[in-house]
Design an enzyme around this catalytic site. Structure first.
Site, mmCIF file in Angstrom:
data_model
loop_
_atom_site.group_PDB
_atom_site.id
_atom_site.type_symbol
_atom_site.label_atom_id
_atom_site.label_comp_id
_atom_site.label_asym_id
_atom_site.label_seq_id
_atom_site.Cartn_x
_atom_site.Cartn_y
_atom_site.Cartn_z
ATOM 1 N N LYS A 86 0.932 -1.377 0.113
ATOM 2 C CA LYS A 86 0.341 0.107 0.210
ATOM 3 C C LYS A 86 0.585 1.002 0.102
ATOM 4 C CE LYS A 86 -4.334 1.009 3.013
ATOM 5 N NZ LYS A 86 -5.341 0.764 3.758
HETATM 6 C C1 E4P Z 1 -7.977 1.694 4.886
HETATM 7 O O1 E4P Z 1 -7.169 1.225 3.746
HETATM 8 C C2 E4P Z 1 -8.107 2.652 5.507
HETATM 9 O O2 E4P Z 1 -6.911 1.927 6.059
HETATM 10 C C3 E4P Z 1 -9.331 2.406 5.917
HETATM 11 O O3 E4P Z 1 -9.633 2.705 5.892
HETATM 12 C C4 E4P Z 1 -9.099 4.181 7.262
HETATM 13 O O4 E4P Z 1 -10.362 4.521 7.988
HETATM 14 P P1 E4P Z 1 -10.815 5.294 9.136
HETATM 15 O O5 E4P Z 1 -11.306 6.551 7.943
HETATM 16 O O6 E4P Z 1 -11.750 4.783 9.185
HETATM 17 O O7 E4P Z 1 -9.746 5.365 9.422
#
Ligand code: E4P
Length: 222
Positions: A86
């Site tokens: 990522k």
């Molecule tokens: C995506 O890969 C992220 O880990 C995640 O969805 C972030 O979500 P949040 O806004 O609840 O931290």
């Protein structure tokens, strides 16, 4: 639509995987730091997650320049065959994305908040694009509208990048993502189990069981 679990909590991951409810996992540095709790090794946690789930596991780089991102991403990809590296949606991240794709490493480009960012990620060969709907809703900008725009853009040009709806906060986000034709939604454990719930299901089941209990005991065994 595929469902990924958005967590690094191994107990939650095992429960959902054993129930057959999930197709993969997304983690981020905040989630992994929380799971490591200041003492565990995040790489060991990732390795354990990769063994627990037969599907893509997103693991994020924490470097900010391309060369370091590439070094970190290669190390993450060595953890297991199902690791997806990522990278954040910044210039250095897109450069790293191109490099990873040329090496056959899958990439999830994260922290996407606009259709033009999503266009550039697809052109860089991203395997997944992660638009954050909840964080957009938080600032009064329609998160699901962004999903509709990205789905349309990718359809217009036959991009193969999968739209992975992230920062999901409610079952409504999941339903909307599926209606819009998103490829994946990544969901926190709490929301995953909310997807199952309906008060009429509980009420109906109670009624069926109490009617059955009225039968004489000799007739109840199935
Ligand atoms: C995506 O890969 C992220 O880990 C995640 O969805 C972030 O979500 P949040 O806004 O609840 O931290």
């Amino acid at each position: 639509m595929k469902i990924f679990l958005d967590t690094a909590d191994l107990a939650e991951i095992r429960r959902a995987a054993e129930a057959g409810l999930i197709d993969g996992i997304t983690t981020n540095p905040s989630l992994l730091a929380k799971a490591a709790g200041g003492e565990g090794d995040p790489r060991d946690i990732l390795a354990e997650i990769c063994r627990a789930v037969d599907g893509p596991i997103s693991a994020e780089v924490v470097a900010t320049d391309t060369a370091e991102m590439v070094r970190e991403g290669r190390k993450l990809a060595e953890i297991a065959d199902n690791v997806v590296v990522k990278v954040p949606l910044v210039e250095a991240g897109l450069r790293a994305c191109r490099q990873f794709r040329s090496e056959g490493i899958k990439v999830n480009v994260t922290l996407c908040f606009s259709p033009t960012q999503a266009l550039l990620a697809a052109k860089a060969g991203a395997t997944y694009i992660s638009p954050f709907v909840g964080r957009l809703d938080d600032i009064g900008s329609g998160g699901m509208e962004l999903i509709a725009q990205i789905v349309q853009i990718y359809e217009n040009y036959d991009f193969t990048t999968e739209v992975l709806v992230a920062s999901v906060r409610s079952p409504q986000h999941v339903a909307d993502a599926a209606l819009l034709g998103a490829d994946v939604a990544t969901i926190p454990p709490k929301v995953l189990y909310q997807l199952l719930q309906h008060p009429l299901t509980d009420r109906g089941l109670d009624a069926f069981l109490s009617d059955w209990a009225k039968l004489p005991e000799s007739q109840r065994a199935i």
